[in-house]
Write an enzyme that holds these catalytic residues in place. Structure first.
Site, PDB file in Angstrom:
ATOM      1  N   GLY A  37      34.934  48.986  32.244  1.00 13.57           N
ATOM      2  CA  GLY A  37      36.162  48.556  32.910  1.00 13.57           C
ATOM      3  C   GLY A  37      35.865  47.352  33.783  1.00 13.57           C
ATOM      4  O   GLY A  37      34.706  47.111  34.151  1.00 13.57           O
ATOM      5  N   GLN A  78      36.726  41.316  40.396  1.00 13.88           N
ATOM      6  CA  GLN A  78      35.277  41.288  40.156  1.00 13.88           C
ATOM      7  C   GLN A  78      34.805  39.945  39.594  1.00 13.88           C
ATOM      8  O   GLN A  78      33.606  39.657  39.632  1.00 13.88           O
ATOM      9  CB  GLN A  78      34.855  42.449  39.240  1.00 13.88           C
ATOM     10  CG  GLN A  78      35.043  43.811  39.918  1.00 13.88           C
ATOM     11  CD  GLN A  78      34.607  44.950  39.037  1.00 13.88           C
ATOM     12  OE1 GLN A  78      35.364  45.401  38.184  1.00 13.88           O
ATOM     13  NE2 GLN A  78      33.381  45.419  39.216  1.00 13.88           N
ATOM     14  N   CYS A 119      29.157  50.753  39.200  1.00 12.59           N
ATOM     15  CA  CYS A 119      30.072  49.622  39.353  1.00 12.59           C
ATOM     16  C   CYS A 119      29.295  48.346  39.106  1.00 12.59           C
ATOM     17  O   CYS A 119      28.205  48.174  39.645  1.00 12.59           O
ATOM     18  CB  CYS A 119      30.670  49.617  40.768  1.00 12.59           C
ATOM     19  SG  CYS A 119      31.872  48.297  41.026  1.00 12.59           S
ATOM     20  N   LEU A 120      29.883  47.459  38.299  1.00 12.93           N
ATOM     21  CA  LEU A 120      29.214  46.198  37.986  1.00 12.93           C
ATOM     22  C   LEU A 120      29.022  45.343  39.240  1.00 12.93           C
ATOM     23  O   LEU A 120      28.170  44.464  39.256  1.00 12.93           O
ATOM     24  CB  LEU A 120      30.016  45.416  36.938  1.00 12.93           C
ATOM     25  CG  LEU A 120      30.099  46.087  35.557  1.00 12.93           C
ATOM     26  CD1 LEU A 120      31.099  45.353  34.674  1.00 12.93           C
ATOM     27  CD2 LEU A 120      28.727  46.147  34.895  1.00 12.93           C
ATOM     28  N   HIS A 146      39.080  54.193  39.573  1.00  9.86           N
ATOM     29  CA  HIS A 146      38.032  53.265  40.025  1.00  9.86           C
ATOM     30  C   HIS A 146      38.559  51.823  40.004  1.00  9.86           C
ATOM     31  O   HIS A 146      38.352  51.061  40.956  1.00  9.86           O
ATOM     32  CB  HIS A 146      36.811  53.436  39.110  1.00  9.86           C
ATOM     33  CG  HIS A 146      35.669  52.512  39.359  1.00  9.86           C
ATOM     34  ND1 HIS A 146      34.434  52.948  39.807  1.00  9.86           N
ATOM     35  CD2 HIS A 146      35.537  51.157  39.220  1.00  9.86           C
ATOM     36  CE1 HIS A 146      33.615  51.914  39.933  1.00  9.86           C
ATOM     37  NE2 HIS A 146      34.259  50.810  39.587  1.00  9.86           N
ATOM     38  N   GLU A 147      39.265  51.453  38.922  1.00  6.39           N
ATOM     39  CA  GLU A 147      39.748  50.067  38.793  1.00  6.39           C
ATOM     40  C   GLU A 147      40.924  49.790  39.738  1.00  6.39           C
ATOM     41  O   GLU A 147      40.995  48.713  40.337  1.00  6.39           O
ATOM     42  CB  GLU A 147      40.155  49.766  37.346  1.00  6.39           C
ATOM     43  CG  GLU A 147      39.068  49.951  36.295  1.00  6.39           C
ATOM     44  CD  GLU A 147      37.763  49.255  36.609  1.00  6.39           C
ATOM     45  OE1 GLU A 147      37.753  48.322  37.428  1.00  6.39           O
ATOM     46  OE2 GLU A 147      36.729  49.682  36.056  1.00  6.39           O
ATOM     47  N   HIS A 174      39.692  49.010  43.046  1.00  7.59           N
ATOM     48  CA  HIS A 174      39.250  47.611  43.193  1.00  7.59           C
ATOM     49  C   HIS A 174      40.417  46.706  43.589  1.00  7.59           C
ATOM     50  O   HIS A 174      40.261  45.788  44.390  1.00  7.59           O
ATOM     51  CB  HIS A 174      38.670  47.077  41.878  1.00  7.59           C
ATOM     52  CG  HIS A 174      37.216  47.353  41.670  1.00  7.59           C
ATOM     53  ND1 HIS A 174      36.241  46.930  42.546  1.00  7.59           N
ATOM     54  CD2 HIS A 174      36.561  47.978  40.666  1.00  7.59           C
ATOM     55  CE1 HIS A 174      35.051  47.300  42.077  1.00  7.59           C
ATOM     56  NE2 HIS A 174      35.212  47.941  40.944  1.00  7.59           N
TER      57      HIS A 174
END
Ligand code: GNR
Ligand code: NI
Length: 171
Positions: free
Chosen positions: A46, A51, A94-95, A136-137, A140
């Site tokens: 995702g 990000q 998480c990236l 999670h997204e 963000h």
């Protein structure tokens, strides 16, 4: 399409609240294409636009397993409209916090509404990994990170580690 750099902790932009998308323009479609390229390259399941430094409420996702065909999903202006009382636990990563993984408890099931790339509204009910990833997204988009849900001791430890790495990269 273009590959973008993924911003990582402690970049303050990760704490911005992203703006809703108005019209789905060619620029938004280019953003989505760039997000998929960046997400698949990482690789991640995702990605939220912030990000790659774009504070717009756009999310890409693909939960297909490696051996399966790609299943690209796009969520514009996603919003949780219902969450189960029942919680589920997943080891999240998480990236933007590379190579750090921790168990996080969240509602096990959620309903979310969102727009697709044609501007059509959808309502989905999600469980399992989709429910976790959607939450999670969407977090963000609101400047929230999964480490906000872990113990202060663990959060301080990971925050300090990333601050130190950033400082070292400065000199
Ligand atoms: O690639 C990712 N894997 C992942 C695993 C468990 C829970 C959430 C995620 S999302 C993450 C990519 C990312 O950072 N998205 O914001
Ligand atoms: Ni993330």
């Amino acid at each position: 399409m273009a590959l973008h750099e993924i911003i990582i902790l402690p970049d303050k932009r990760l704490r911005l609240v992203s703006e809703p998308v108005g019209k789905i323009t060619a620029e938004i479609k280019k953003l989505v294409a760039d997000m998929f390229e960046t997400m698949y390259d990482a690789p991640g399941i995702g990605l939220a636009a912030i990000q790659i430094g774009v504070a717009q409420r756009v999310v890409t996702m693909d939960l297909a397993k490696k051996e399966e065909d790609a299943e690209p999903l796009v969520f514009i202006n996603p919003e949780i409209v219902w969450s189960s009382e029942e919680l589920g636990s997943y080891e999240e990563g998480c990236l933007s916090i590379p190579e750090y993984y921790e168990e996080v408890e969240r509602p096990a099931r959620v309903r979310a509404k969102y727009l697709d790339l044609d501007g059509n509204e959808h309502l989905i009910e999600a469980d399992g990994l989709l429910a976790t990833c959607l939450q999670h997204e969407i977090d963000h988009l609101n400047g929230v990170l999964f480490i906000d849900y872990i113990s202060k001791l663990k959060r301080d430890r990971v925050t300090k580690k990333f601050a130190k790495v950033a400082k070292r990269a400065e000199d």
